[in-house]
Scaffold this active site. Sequence first.
Site, mmCIF file in Angstrom:
data_model
loop_
_atom_site.group_PDB
_atom_site.id
_atom_site.type_symbol
_atom_site.label_atom_id
_atom_site.label_comp_id
_atom_site.label_asym_id
_atom_site.label_seq_id
_atom_site.Cartn_x
_atom_site.Cartn_y
_atom_site.Cartn_z
ATOM 1 N N ASP A 250 63.480 55.683 80.084
ATOM 2 C CA ASP A 250 64.273 55.218 78.952
ATOM 3 C C ASP A 250 63.803 53.834 78.495
ATOM 4 O O ASP A 250 62.904 53.242 79.094
ATOM 5 C CB ASP A 250 65.762 55.230 79.286
ATOM 6 C CG ASP A 250 66.143 54.299 80.435
ATOM 7 O OD1 ASP A 250 65.346 53.406 80.795
ATOM 8 O OD2 ASP A 250 67.247 54.464 80.966
ATOM 9 N N TYR B 94 70.291 57.444 83.087
ATOM 10 C CA TYR B 94 69.322 57.980 84.044
ATOM 11 C C TYR B 94 68.320 59.004 83.480
ATOM 12 O O TYR B 94 68.001 59.984 84.143
ATOM 13 C CB TYR B 94 70.049 58.566 85.261
ATOM 14 C CG TYR B 94 70.950 57.555 85.909
ATOM 15 C CD1 TYR B 94 70.427 56.557 86.711
ATOM 16 C CD2 TYR B 94 72.321 57.577 85.678
ATOM 17 C CE1 TYR B 94 71.250 55.599 87.295
ATOM 18 C CE2 TYR B 94 73.147 56.619 86.255
ATOM 19 C CZ TYR B 94 72.609 55.636 87.058
ATOM 20 O OH TYR B 94 73.425 54.689 87.632
ATOM 21 N N HIS C 93 68.556 56.000 92.458
ATOM 22 C CA HIS C 93 67.900 55.378 91.305
ATOM 23 C C HIS C 93 67.081 54.154 91.709
ATOM 24 O O HIS C 93 65.958 53.953 91.208
ATOM 25 C CB HIS C 93 68.941 55.004 90.246
ATOM 26 C CG HIS C 93 68.364 54.430 88.996
ATOM 27 N ND1 HIS C 93 67.511 55.127 88.177
ATOM 28 C CD2 HIS C 93 68.494 53.207 88.428
ATOM 29 C CE1 HIS C 93 67.151 54.369 87.155
ATOM 30 N NE2 HIS C 93 67.743 53.193 87.288
ATOM 31 N N HIS D 77 44.635 65.752 89.850
ATOM 32 C CA HIS D 77 45.613 66.507 90.623
ATOM 33 C C HIS D 77 46.414 65.557 91.521
ATOM 34 O O HIS D 77 45.852 64.737 92.224
ATOM 35 C CB HIS D 77 44.900 67.576 91.453
ATOM 36 C CG HIS D 77 45.822 68.485 92.179
ATOM 37 N ND1 HIS D 77 45.511 69.000 93.403
ATOM 38 C CD2 HIS D 77 47.048 68.975 91.863
ATOM 39 C CE1 HIS D 77 46.509 69.765 93.820
ATOM 40 N NE2 HIS D 77 47.441 69.766 92.887
ATOM 41 N N ASN E 6 65.140 59.245 83.477
ATOM 42 C CA ASN E 6 63.850 58.812 84.008
ATOM 43 C C ASN E 6 63.332 59.878 84.949
ATOM 44 O O ASN E 6 64.063 60.352 85.820
ATOM 45 C CB ASN E 6 64.002 57.490 84.761
ATOM 46 C CG ASN E 6 64.674 56.429 83.907
ATOM 47 O OD1 ASN E 6 64.146 56.029 82.884
ATOM 48 N ND2 ASN E 6 65.855 55.995 84.315
#
Length: 170
Positions: free
Chosen positions: A67, A159, A137, A59, A161
């Site tokens: 990518d 992007y 990012h 948990h 990800n």
Amino acid sequence: ESFRLIKKMYNMTESEYRKNLKKFTKLLELDELLEKQVKMKKRGILNAQLSYLLAALGHKDLFMIGDAGMPIPEGVEVVDLVLTAGVPTFKQVLDAVLDEVQVEGYYLAHEIKEFNPELEEYIKAGLPEAEVEYMPHEDLKKFSGKCRFAIRTGEFSPYPNVILRAGVVF
């Protein structure tokens, strides 16, 4: 294999592992079953490394799907699924992972909103109950250092990800 997974999850020594294996094999009468060879999984994620890592999640553990070019920080285990450019896609990997893991939250780069809104919507649709948090990012790349592992896809779009936070099924 399940016993070895439990050994690793609970940080058991080799002697503790062997003692418990012997005890429970006898108690549960598993001698004959343990000698049987299992040939291959038929459904779900077939990549042994990825299947193991997903099964071992606890948990709130973090893991990333990224990518082909996403830098993975040193110390983060990499599951490199890239075969060729675009294979497998981010969406294919995300769908397979979400079929196996409960996710309570996820993190995306702000830039996905502008440069890949279709993928952002796809992720949101796949995780309708999960909390989302956005960050630049560059911060997402740094934050990925907290992940237990990272899955590298063949994705070449901007992007794609996501850092996922494991939830519980109850």
